[in-house]
Design an enzyme around this catalytic site. Structure first.
Site, PDB file in Angstrom:
ATOM      1  N   GLU A 224       0.840  -1.196   0.000  1.00 45.34           N
ATOM      2  CA  GLU A 224       0.000   0.000   0.000  1.00 45.34           C
ATOM      3  C   GLU A 224       0.875   1.245   0.000  1.00 45.34           C
ATOM      4  O   GLU A 224       1.917   1.268   0.641  1.00 45.34           O
ATOM      5  CB  GLU A 224      -0.887  -0.012   1.256  1.00 45.34           C
ATOM      6  CG  GLU A 224      -1.680  -1.310   1.378  1.00 45.34           C
ATOM      7  CD  GLU A 224      -2.407  -1.473   2.708  1.00 45.34           C
ATOM      8  OE1 GLU A 224      -2.679  -0.454   3.365  1.00 45.34           O
ATOM      9  OE2 GLU A 224      -2.693  -2.625   3.066  1.00 45.34           O
ATOM     10  N   GLU A 335      -9.768   5.758   2.960  1.00 50.08           N
ATOM     11  CA  GLU A 335     -10.162   4.968   4.126  1.00 50.08           C
ATOM     12  C   GLU A 335     -10.068   5.857   5.360  1.00 50.08           C
ATOM     13  O   GLU A 335      -9.139   6.653   5.480  1.00 50.08           O
ATOM     14  CB  GLU A 335      -9.221   3.768   4.278  1.00 50.08           C
ATOM     15  CG  GLU A 335      -9.449   2.959   5.550  1.00 50.08           C
ATOM     16  CD  GLU A 335      -8.486   1.775   5.691  1.00 50.08           C
ATOM     17  OE1 GLU A 335      -7.911   1.347   4.687  1.00 50.08           O
ATOM     18  OE2 GLU A 335      -8.316   1.314   6.820  1.00 50.08           O
TER      19      GLU A 335
END
Ligand SMILES: *[C@@H]1O[C@H](CO)[C@@H](O)[C@H](O)[C@H]1NC(C)=O
Ligand SMILES: *[C@@H]1O[C@H](CO)[C@@H](O)[C@H](O)[C@H]1NC(C)=O
Ligand SMILES: *[C@@H]1O[C@H](CO)[C@@H](O)[C@H](O)[C@H]1NC(C)=O
Length: 420
Positions: A224, A335
């Site tokens: 990520e 997120e």
């Protein structure tokens, strides 16, 4: 008699004093023992993390950037990397339809270059890498020394076959675009940069891409990269460049940035976890960063590039199981963590804090989203899906045009009349 009495009182007084002192001492040591053990543990951890610098740069945001010799970086604490020869460059660099230097956004959608705050006060020499120094208070904010630099809970958005309990239980909220069902060898996107407001320190807000391998089980592999605001991890509300990796769904392996051994950095200009600046402002200047992660077809390592100029380094293939071969899913988006204890939704913002329908300059975007395909070329992805748990809190909207290729706006304010 009087003397004896007073003498008795004296000795009784003395005994009392001694008793009180003993009680105090035992209280003090009871309080101090675990504390000093924790302190010792923290110091040991800091000694492991913070290598002896060649040079030190004080950043305006309070960070200390240590220039660490390439071969002394945290990665080489890993037993498998003891004899590793550092790859100074990837053997291959994927090319695609959107060459950043040629993408000329319309004046209305002009975006600006971005840098890191610490550059104002110096540079790291050749053959060193800039490392954000971990301070004692950074580790003390974590729930434990062992958990410092790691994600608290599983938080991968799992679009199609989503287990609702898993997603909602952990309080993570997403607004993402994704592709699956093929073999992927990398992904790229240009990500609008904002500084979302975080309601409380144990929440965060991030915008990133996910390179995923395996099913969503205990052995999920993930790479990520993107930007995040995380008061718990960094002690402030600055927007920071970050990476994360895990090969077991956030359990034992992996961490943010260089906070464990894994990622091998070769670049001396960009520091993982350091603040990026400037950030975009509502109805005002817009800034974005592009991130490319790809698998070197020869060595198998996963490389990361920041902007057009900075090849940061790589995750060695052996860190992973599924990703040692290829990725099975790519996700792009935002997120946040919703940790409101009183049952109300958090007001922590995602992206700019504004919904997608507001568009450029107001809502946050990902543009030129691309994947690296089986022939190691950058391609615009087909069949892009979107996912969000509650579109009244944070939403995502896909689009497509000549300059921006596939893009989407995403995010939102969190709590509002339609999201309680
Ligand atoms: C590293 O190389 C040395 C010398 O060739 C060898 O003895 C040692 O076993 C190697 N260590 C690892 C972890 O491969
Ligand atoms: C998560 O919870 C919210 C409300 O708490 C609900 O509206 C939503 O449908 C849930 N999402 C999933 C994927 O279960
Ligand atoms: C971060 O932002 C929150 C509110 O958005 C504020 O209460 C807090 O003081 C800020 N923290 C720091 C370290 O600036």
């Amino acid at each position: 008699m009087a003397e004896q009495f007073s003498g008795g009182e004296k000795s009784r007084g003395l005994i009392m004093k001694v008793l009180v002192m003993l009680v105090l001492i035992s209280f003090a040591s009871a309080a101090r023992l675990p504390l000093s053990r924790q302190k010792l543990e923290v110091r040991k951890h800091l000694n492991r993390l913070n290598k002896t610098p060649v040079k030190t740069i004080q950043s305006p945001d309070g960070d200390i950037i240590d220039c660490i010799h390439l071969s002394h970086q945290p990665a080489f604490d890993h037993p498998f990397l003891k004899n590793h020869t550092i790859q100074r460059r990837p053997s291959y660099h994927p090319e695609g339809p959107f060459d950043e230097s040629k993408v000329s956004a319309t004046p209305k959608q002009r975006t600006n270059p971005i840098t890191q705050l610490w550059h104002a006060n110096g540079k790291c020499p050749e053959n060193t890498i800039p490392v954000r120094r971990t301070k004692e208070e950074d580790v003390l904010r974590a729930s434990s020394v062992k958990r410092y630099g790691k994600k608290k809970l599983r938080s991968i958005p799992k679009p199609r076959s989503a287990g609702p309990d898993l997603i909602n239980e952990s309080g993570h909220r997403h607004a993402i675009a994704y592709v699956e069902g093929d073999k992927y060898y990398g992904a790229k996107a240009t990500i609008n940069v904002w500084e979302p407001r975080i309601q409380q320190p144990n929440e965060f807000s991030l915008s990133q891409l996910w390179i995923l391998g395996g099913s969503f089980g205990e052995d999920l592999n993930s790479i990520e990269a993107g930007w995040q605001v995380s008061p718990d991890l960094y002690g402030d509300n600055n927007t920071r460049l970050f990476t994360y990796w895990t090969s077991d769904a956030y359990q034992a392996t992996g961490c943010y940035n260089l906070l464990c051994s894994g990622f091998i950095q070769i670049n001396n200009e960009i520091a993982m976890g350091a603040s990026i600046s400037p950030v975009s402002a509502y109805r005002n200047s817009q800034y974005d960063i592009s991130i490319l992660v790809w698998k070197d077809p020869k060595e198998g390592n996963w490389w990361m590039q920041f902007g057009n100029d900075y090849v940061l380094g790589y995750w060695p293939s052996f860190l992973f199981s599924y990703l040692a071969d290829s990725a099975s899913m790519i996700e792009w988006g935002g997120e946040i963590v919703n940790s409101e204890a009183d049952g109300q939704h958090t007001t922590t913002q995602m992206g700019s804090g504004h919904f997608p329908d507001e568009g450029f300059g107001k809502s946050s975007y990902f543009r030129n989203i691309q994947i690296v395909d089986g022939s190691n070329n950058l391609k615009t992805p087909k069949d892009i899906g979107t996912f969000t748990e509650q579109s009244n809190c944070y939403d995502v909207q896909l689009g497509n045009n000549g300059d921006w290729g596939h893009f989407f706006y995403y995010g939102g304010p969190g709590r509002n009349p339609k999201c309680q």
